[in-house]
Design a protein around this motif. Structure first.
Motif, PDB file in Angstrom:
ATOM      1  N   VAL A  30      -7.077   2.174   2.992  1.00 61.33           N
ATOM      2  CA  VAL A  30      -6.037   1.552   2.177  1.00 61.33           C
ATOM      3  C   VAL A  30      -5.048   2.607   1.687  1.00 61.33           C
ATOM      4  N   SER A  31      -3.765   2.289   1.831  1.00 62.40           N
ATOM      5  CA  SER A  31      -2.693   3.102   1.251  1.00 62.40           C
ATOM      6  C   SER A  31      -2.055   2.303   0.127  1.00 62.40           C
ATOM      7  N   LEU A  32      -1.790   2.974  -0.973  1.00 63.76           N
ATOM      8  CA  LEU A  32      -1.113   2.334  -2.102  1.00 63.76           C
ATOM      9  C   LEU A  32       0.354   2.714  -2.105  1.00 63.76           C
ATOM     10  N   VAL A  50     -17.956  -5.044  -1.472  1.00 67.44           N
ATOM     11  CA  VAL A  50     -17.661  -3.612  -1.398  1.00 67.44           C
ATOM     12  C   VAL A  50     -18.948  -2.834  -1.657  1.00 67.44           C
ATOM     13  N   GLN A  51     -19.376  -2.096  -0.645  1.00 64.04           N
ATOM     14  CA  GLN A  51     -20.574  -1.269  -0.751  1.00 64.04           C
ATOM     15  C   GLN A  51     -20.239   0.101  -1.329  1.00 64.04           C
ATOM     16  N   GLN A  52     -19.174   0.676  -0.839  1.00 64.06           N
ATOM     17  CA  GLN A  52     -18.713   1.976  -1.311  1.00 64.06           C
ATOM     18  C   GLN A  52     -17.198   1.987  -1.263  1.00 64.06           C
ATOM     19  N   ALA A  53     -16.615   2.746  -2.163  1.00 62.99           N
ATOM     20  CA  ALA A  53     -15.165   2.938  -2.158  1.00 62.99           C
ATOM     21  C   ALA A  53     -14.893   4.349  -2.646  1.00 62.99           C
ATOM     22  N   HIS A  54     -14.076   5.049  -1.896  1.00 60.86           N
ATOM     23  CA  HIS A  54     -13.787   6.441  -2.217  1.00 60.86           C
ATOM     24  C   HIS A  54     -12.293   6.684  -2.194  1.00 60.86           C
ATOM     25  N   ALA A  55     -11.782   7.351  -3.228  1.00 63.66           N
ATOM     26  CA  ALA A  55     -10.425   7.888  -3.179  1.00 63.66           C
ATOM     27  C   ALA A  55     -10.512   9.138  -2.309  1.00 63.66           C
ATOM     28  N   VAL A  56      -9.588   9.264  -1.351  1.00 63.00           N
ATOM     29  CA  VAL A  56      -9.694  10.336  -0.367  1.00 63.00           C
ATOM     30  C   VAL A  56      -8.381  11.099  -0.217  1.00 63.00           C
ATOM     31  N   THR A  57      -8.480  12.251   0.401  1.00 65.91           N
ATOM     32  CA  THR A  57      -7.295  13.012   0.776  1.00 65.91           C
ATOM     33  C   THR A  57      -6.854  12.557   2.164  1.00 65.91           C
ATOM     34  N   GLY A  58      -5.651  12.941   2.543  1.00 62.97           N
ATOM     35  CA  GLY A  58      -5.166  12.603   3.880  1.00 62.97           C
ATOM     36  C   GLY A  58      -4.131  11.506   3.844  1.00 62.97           C
ATOM     37  N   GLU A  59      -3.988  10.817   4.964  1.00 65.98           N
ATOM     38  CA  GLU A  59      -2.947   9.803   5.111  1.00 65.98           C
ATOM     39  C   GLU A  59      -3.201   8.556   4.274  1.00 65.98           C
ATOM     40  N   LYS A  60      -4.451   8.232   4.032  1.00 67.43           N
ATOM     41  CA  LYS A  60      -4.810   7.035   3.267  1.00 67.43           C
ATOM     42  C   LYS A  60      -5.257   7.444   1.873  1.00 67.43           C
ATOM     43  N   PRO A  87      -3.381  -9.992  -2.773  1.00 67.38           N
ATOM     44  CA  PRO A  87      -2.637 -10.314  -3.991  1.00 67.38           C
ATOM     45  C   PRO A  87      -2.278  -9.093  -4.847  1.00 67.38           C
ATOM     46  N   LEU A  88      -2.886  -7.952  -4.575  1.00 68.19           N
ATOM     47  CA  LEU A  88      -2.607  -6.748  -5.354  1.00 68.19           C
ATOM     48  C   LEU A  88      -1.306  -6.117  -4.860  1.00 68.19           C
ATOM     49  N   THR A  89      -0.321  -6.069  -5.726  1.00 62.23           N
ATOM     50  CA  THR A  89       1.024  -5.639  -5.316  1.00 62.23           C
ATOM     51  C   THR A  89       1.136  -4.145  -5.052  1.00 62.23           C
ATOM     52  N   MET A  90       0.166  -3.358  -5.492  1.00 57.57           N
ATOM     53  CA  MET A  90       0.260  -1.911  -5.278  1.00 57.57           C
ATOM     54  C   MET A  90      -0.209  -1.482  -3.893  1.00 57.57           C
ATOM     55  N   ILE A  91      -0.733  -2.411  -3.096  1.00 58.82           N
ATOM     56  CA  ILE A  91      -1.218  -2.058  -1.759  1.00 58.82           C
ATOM     57  C   ILE A  91      -0.055  -2.014  -0.783  1.00 58.82           C
ATOM     58  N   GLN A  92       0.066  -0.893  -0.099  1.00 56.27           N
ATOM     59  CA  GLN A  92       1.104  -0.726   0.915  1.00 56.27           C
ATOM     60  C   GLN A  92       0.583  -1.155   2.279  1.00 56.27           C
ATOM     61  N   SER A  93      -0.630  -0.694   2.652  1.00 60.85           N
ATOM     62  CA  SER A  93      -1.182  -1.056   3.960  1.00 60.85           C
ATOM     63  C   SER A  93      -2.702  -0.985   3.934  1.00 60.85           C
ATOM     64  N   ILE A  94      -3.297  -1.773   4.841  1.00 63.36           N
ATOM     65  CA  ILE A  94      -4.751  -1.773   5.025  1.00 63.36           C
ATOM     66  C   ILE A  94      -5.009  -1.727   6.524  1.00 63.36           C
ATOM     67  N   ASN A  95      -5.717  -0.701   6.964  1.00 64.85           N
ATOM     68  CA  ASN A  95      -6.139  -0.593   8.361  1.00 64.85           C
ATOM     69  C   ASN A  95      -7.662  -0.688   8.373  1.00 64.85           C
ATOM     70  N   THR A  96      -8.192  -1.600   9.165  1.00 70.35           N
ATOM     71  CA  THR A  96      -9.626  -1.864   9.140  1.00 70.35           C
ATOM     72  C   THR A  96     -10.260  -1.571  10.489  1.00 70.35           C
ATOM     73  N   SER A  97     -11.428  -0.944  10.436  1.00 74.06           N
ATOM     74  CA  SER A  97     -12.279  -0.753  11.608  1.00 74.06           C
ATOM     75  C   SER A  97     -13.598  -1.452  11.336  1.00 74.06           C
ATOM     76  N   PHE A  98     -14.150  -2.071  12.374  1.00 72.24           N
ATOM     77  CA  PHE A  98     -15.432  -2.750  12.256  1.00 72.24           C
ATOM     78  C   PHE A  98     -16.495  -1.935  12.978  1.00 72.24           C
ATOM     79  N   ALA A  99     -17.644  -1.795  12.356  1.00 73.47           N
ATOM     80  CA  ALA A  99     -18.742  -1.049  12.965  1.00 73.47           C
ATOM     81  C   ALA A  99     -19.295  -1.835  14.140  1.00 73.47           C
ATOM     82  N   LEU A 100     -19.487  -1.156  15.262  1.00 82.22           N
ATOM     83  CA  LEU A 100     -20.089  -1.773  16.435  1.00 82.22           C
ATOM     84  C   LEU A 100     -21.613  -1.730  16.340  1.00 82.22           C
TER      85      LEU A 100
END
Length: 154
Positions: free
Chosen positions: A72-74, A95-105, A129-142
């Motif tokens: 997620v990018s804000l 949500v199992q885990q959520a981490h603020a991270v460095t990098g592009e996201k 509905p959260l207006t501060m979200i710019q983008s969400i890119n999702t990957s699904f575990a195989l």
């Protein structure tokens, strides 16, 4: 400052494997009698090394067949927007885990969710509905290559 010794570390390793075992069994495994092992476990709790005891539930047996990783990018990074986003994550049982991270996201969010349709509902009802979200890119575990809750204790 309390520093766990080798016996304490062995106890921590064993507790991470299976904390439901009787103290007498844990004690025997690490070479102690029951009372000293019990006292050490209590001290590890009091000193904050053991924060809680939980049961791990098989998600597949509950019909939770999908693990998703949302990057997620804000668009807004002010303290109020970040706090609102983080609270929405904390309030979501998926949500199992959520981490603020460095990098592009800004955040990586791990979700345990029934299926793709349930993920779409999660997005529509909880995140979009959260207006501060710019983008969400999702990957699904195989498939899971490794799943562990144990920390490396040396």
């Amino acid at each position: 400052m309390f520093e766990p010794d080798e016996t304490d570390r062995r106890l921590l390793i064993e507790l991470q494997r299976d904390a439901s075992r009787p103290v007498a069994e844990l004690a025997q495994t690490v070479g102690l009698s029951t009372s000293p092992a019990w006292r050490r476990i209590r001290r590890l709790e009091e000193e904050g090394f053991l924060t809680r005891t939980v049961a791990l539930v098989d998600r597949q047996r509950l019909g939770i067949g999908l693990v998703a990783f949302a990057m997620v990018s804000l668009s807004k990074h002010d303290p109020e927007s970040v706090a609102q986003f983080e609270e929405a994550l904390r309030a979501s049982p998926e949500v199992q885990q959520a981490h603020a991270v460095t990098g592009e996201k800004d955040f990586i969010v791990q979700l345990a969710i029934k299926d793709v349709e349930a993920y779409q509902r999660f997005l529509a009802e909880r995140l979009l509905p959260l207006t501060m979200i710019q983008s969400i890119n999702t990957s699904f575990a195989l498939r899971a290559v490794k799943e562990s809750t144990a920390l490396p204790i040396e």
